[in-house]
Enzyme design. Structure first.
Site, mmCIF file in Angstrom:
data_model
loop_
_atom_site.group_PDB
_atom_site.id
_atom_site.type_symbol
_atom_site.label_atom_id
_atom_site.label_comp_id
_atom_site.label_asym_id
_atom_site.label_seq_id
_atom_site.Cartn_x
_atom_site.Cartn_y
_atom_site.Cartn_z
ATOM 1 N N HIS A 167 -17.701 33.590 27.537
ATOM 2 C CA HIS A 167 -17.029 34.133 26.354
ATOM 3 C C HIS A 167 -17.005 33.153 25.180
ATOM 4 O O HIS A 167 -16.732 33.548 24.048
ATOM 5 C CB HIS A 167 -15.593 34.533 26.710
ATOM 6 C CG HIS A 167 -15.535 35.740 27.590
ATOM 7 N ND1 HIS A 167 -15.146 36.982 27.149
ATOM 8 C CD2 HIS A 167 -15.871 35.914 28.893
ATOM 9 C CE1 HIS A 167 -15.217 37.856 28.138
ATOM 10 N NE2 HIS A 167 -15.659 37.234 29.220
ATOM 11 N N ASP A 205 -16.218 29.929 17.189
ATOM 12 C CA ASP A 205 -15.602 30.965 18.028
ATOM 13 C C ASP A 205 -16.710 31.710 18.747
ATOM 14 O O ASP A 205 -17.760 31.983 18.153
ATOM 15 C CB ASP A 205 -14.830 31.949 17.119
ATOM 16 C CG ASP A 205 -13.559 32.463 17.766
ATOM 17 O OD1 ASP A 205 -13.493 32.513 19.006
ATOM 18 O OD2 ASP A 205 -12.627 32.829 17.020
HETATM 19 C C1 GDG Z 1 -11.978 34.380 23.699
HETATM 20 C C2 GDG Z 1 -12.992 33.664 22.793
HETATM 21 C C3 GDG Z 1 -14.011 35.871 22.251
HETATM 22 C C4 GDG Z 1 -3.776 38.357 19.169
HETATM 23 N N1 GDG Z 1 -2.492 38.306 18.774
HETATM 24 C C5 GDG Z 1 -1.858 39.324 19.349
HETATM 25 C C6 GDG Z 1 -2.780 40.030 20.100
HETATM 26 N N2 GDG Z 1 -3.936 39.406 19.981
HETATM 27 C C7 GDG Z 1 -5.209 39.831 20.615
HETATM 28 C C8 GDG Z 1 -6.153 40.321 19.550
HETATM 29 C C9 GDG Z 1 -7.508 40.072 20.201
HETATM 30 C C10 GDG Z 1 -7.229 38.886 21.114
HETATM 31 O O1 GDG Z 1 -5.821 38.715 21.226
HETATM 32 C C11 GDG Z 1 -7.808 37.592 20.570
HETATM 33 O O2 GDG Z 1 -9.192 37.627 20.785
HETATM 34 P P1 GDG Z 1 -10.216 36.650 20.069
HETATM 35 O O3 GDG Z 1 -11.580 37.138 20.372
HETATM 36 O O4 GDG Z 1 -9.924 36.644 18.603
HETATM 37 O O5 GDG Z 1 -9.920 35.186 20.611
HETATM 38 P P2 GDG Z 1 -9.702 34.419 22.059
HETATM 39 O O6 GDG Z 1 -8.399 34.779 22.670
HETATM 40 O O7 GDG Z 1 -9.900 32.982 21.744
HETATM 41 O O8 GDG Z 1 -10.853 34.950 23.022
HETATM 42 C C12 GDG Z 1 -13.416 34.583 21.666
HETATM 43 C C13 GDG Z 1 -13.080 36.471 23.275
HETATM 44 O O9 GDG Z 1 -12.692 35.521 24.275
HETATM 45 C C14 GDG Z 1 -13.748 37.653 23.998
HETATM 46 O O10 GDG Z 1 -14.954 37.269 24.559
HETATM 47 O O11 GDG Z 1 -14.188 36.798 21.195
HETATM 48 O O12 GDG Z 1 -14.391 33.961 20.858
HETATM 49 O O13 GDG Z 1 -12.428 32.461 22.262
HETATM 50 O O14 GDG Z 1 -7.889 41.161 20.976
HETATM 51 O O15 GDG Z 1 -5.869 41.668 19.300
HETATM 52 N N3 GDG Z 1 -2.464 41.130 20.783
HETATM 53 C C15 GDG Z 1 -1.161 41.560 20.703
HETATM 54 N N4 GDG Z 1 -0.208 40.891 20.008
HETATM 55 C C16 GDG Z 1 -0.504 39.770 19.316
HETATM 56 O O16 GDG Z 1 0.377 39.167 18.699
HETATM 57 N N5 GDG Z 1 -0.809 42.696 21.337
#
Ligand code: GDG
Length: 510
Positions: free
Chosen positions: A174, A390
């Site tokens: 990821h 990222d």
């Molecule tokens: C890793 C990789 C890759 C965030 N704040 C809240 C909340 N979220 C959810 C968002 C989104 C998720 O968390 C964050 O996903 P990201 O992709 O931006 O980042 P990572 O957690 O670092 O994920 C990344 C991912 O894996 C998938 O392969 O894209 O690059 O680092 O879905 O919506 N959800 C809720 N409340 C919040 O306050 N309910």
């Protein structure tokens, strides 16, 4: 094309289960939904088709803990089964906080100076990967599809082979895969690379990650031939084929779109907008949503906002940044330092610019529920997504999915995996270039509605077309189908480039 999605039980193996255990006020264990990109992406997939999820429930095991019992309640209604992997405090410290988060995470995000190559971590990492493999081996059936996830579990495939598991095993990373000059710094580079080549497929997020991985294979394993072109290539390791492909992870687009148009979200959007002032004088809302992590570029973003307010005085009183930071890895001192740094910058900027009728930054340090998150996405005139690096960044895709009226501007770091796929439709920035980000904020604030619409329509088209179900089909098809050609042809509608051209008025194309 055979429907590989439905014929077999899917077994997901990841560091964390999609639920986390915690003690309630009475000291009893209860399960709450997990957070983070991997869980958001995979939960709808398993809900849709059932299966088994194997992972750590997020707390070190204690003697009074009945893991299976505590999780039984969480499983009810989820549509799939959980198998917890119990980890002791020593294991969590060495494997998770140590090897995964002090070595692999910074190195793979190009931040080598943050690495602590403590040799003790490696032993625990190996032991825990072996433990995962044993639990997987005991839980699986012959015709299951096994899919291992992320940097915590790079050795599980190899360990499963040692346990005489012969079925195909898929692996998806990821986070980004680093270029050879960084990967070669890893003291256990051969062990890790060879373990990855034990899987039947190594899935990566972007073309760049795939290219980096292939270059590492070519430079470190002269005996391995890598052949083919397109989304999926083949490496021949001791007469065994290992497929290597890039599969940009995505979201349940329809679910986010539907939610964005729901009654409850519309009501919240109206409330949020009215808090920002009445129509003619409404402040523009900028939104940042990130886990607490130094890779997300939050302090740099705040500096860019300060620079924008300084150099474009007409923005004062007209824009307001809502920065949501979701607590993550808070036990690690470096993450506590980051939190303090963010809070100091927020307070300095607010201290300097706040007026009785205007607050430049609203800062939230806790997670919010899905309805509130979608309402904020939809209310935000501009999403400010500027990670230093990222794997993908799902927040960028969620922002597009919720902009059902084709309004909103996405400012996106060119070092987010999403930039590889979304091409030139967002306003792309170098997150280290504070000046450029400030200018781009100004550009976004003055963007004509027609341009916003054109860009957002194009963004939504891409995210809709390659949603999370596309991603699962493409990945599983590549692992388990014999018709590799068919899956190599699955592609998004835009060509990929190492550096997508920038077409915004702020910079000439590269
Ligand atoms: C890793 C990789 C890759 C965030 N704040 C809240 C909340 N979220 C959810 C968002 C989104 C998720 O968390 C964050 O996903 P990201 O992709 O931006 O980042 P990572 O957690 O670092 O994920 C990344 C991912 O894996 C998938 O392969 O894209 O690059 O680092 O879905 O919506 N959800 C809720 N409340 C919040 O306050 N309910």
């Amino acid at each position: 094309m055979t429907d590989v999605r439905l014929d077999h039980r899917l077994v997901i193996v990841s560091n964390r289960l999609p639920v986390a255990l915690r003690r309630d006020a009475q000291g009893r264990w209860e399960a709450e939904p997990g957070s983070g990109g991997l869980v958001t992406a995979l939960a709808p997939v398993l809900r849709n088709r059932g299966g088994l999820w194997i992972g750590w429930p997020g707390v070190a095991q204690t003697e009074d803990m009945n893991l299976d019992g505590s999780l039984r309640e969480a499983v009810r209604g989820s549509g799939f089964a959980f198998k917890p992997v119990p980890l002791t405090e020593v294991e969590v410290a060495g494997y998770y906080y140590g090897f995964a988060n002090e070595i692999l995470w910074p190195l793979f995000h190009d931040l080598q100076t943050r690495c602590n190559f403590d040799p003790g971590y490696w032993e625990v990492y190996r032991r825990v990967n072996r433990k995962f493999a044993k639990i997987v081996a005991a839980a699986i059936r012959d015709d299951d599809h096994i899919w291992v996830h992320d940097y915590h579990l790079m050795l599980v495939g190899n360990e499963l082979h040692r346990l005489a598991i012969r079925q195909k095993i898929g692996y998806f990373l990821h986070i980004p895969f680093p270029p050879p000059d960084l990967f070669l710094k890893l003291p256990w580079r051969y062990e890790i690379l060879n373990a990855l080549l034990a899987y039947d497929i190594v899935g990566l997020q972007t073309h760049r990650d795939k290219r980096n991985f292939v270059q590492c294979v070519r430079s470190m394993r002269k005996d391995v031939a890598v052949r083919g072109k397109g989304r999926v290539v083949s490496a021949w390791v001791d007469h065994r084929e290992v497929r290597i492909g890039n599969f940009p992870i995505s979201i349940d687009f329809e679910e986010f779109s539907r939610k964005a148009g729901s009654f409850e979200v519309n009501r919240r959007v109206a409330e949020i907008r009215s808090d920002l002032g009445s129509d003619g004088r409404r402040q523009m809302l900028l939104l940042g949503v990130d886990r607490l992590d130094y890779t997300k570029g939050i302090p740099e973003r705040l500096m860019a906002l300060a620079d924008a307010l300084e150099r474009f005085p007409d923005l004062r009183g007209r824009i307001s940044l809502m920065q949501i930071v979701v607590p993550s890895r808070v036990n690690i001192p470096k993450y506590q330092d980051l939190k303090l740094d963010i809070e100091r910058k927020v307070s300095e900027i607010n201290g300097k610019y706040t007026r009785t009728d205007w607050l430049p930054i609203r800062y939230i340090f806790h997670s919010i529920d899905r309805t509130e998150l979608v309402a904020l996405y939809r209310s935000a005139d501009i999403a400010l997504i500027t990670p230093l690096k990222d794997g993908m960044n799902l927040v960028a895709k969620e922002y597009c999915a919720t902009h059902i009226d084709n309004d909103g501007v996405l400012i996106l770091s060119e070092f987010a995996g999403a930039a590889d796929q979304l091409h030139a439709h967002p306003l792309l920035v170098n997150p280290y270039d504070v000046r450029e980000v400030a200018e781009t904020i100004n550009t976004a604030c003055h963007m004509p509605p027609e341009e916003k619409r054109r860009r957002m329509k194009a963004l939504r088209r891409i995210v809709r077309k390659s949603d999370i179900y596309w991603w699962v089909d493409a990945f599983l098809g590549t692992v388990f189908s014999h018709d590799l050609e068919a899956f190599s042809r699955i592609d998004e509608e835009v060509p990929h480039m190492a550096f997508p051209p920038r077409t915004g008025p702020h910079r000439p194309p590269l």
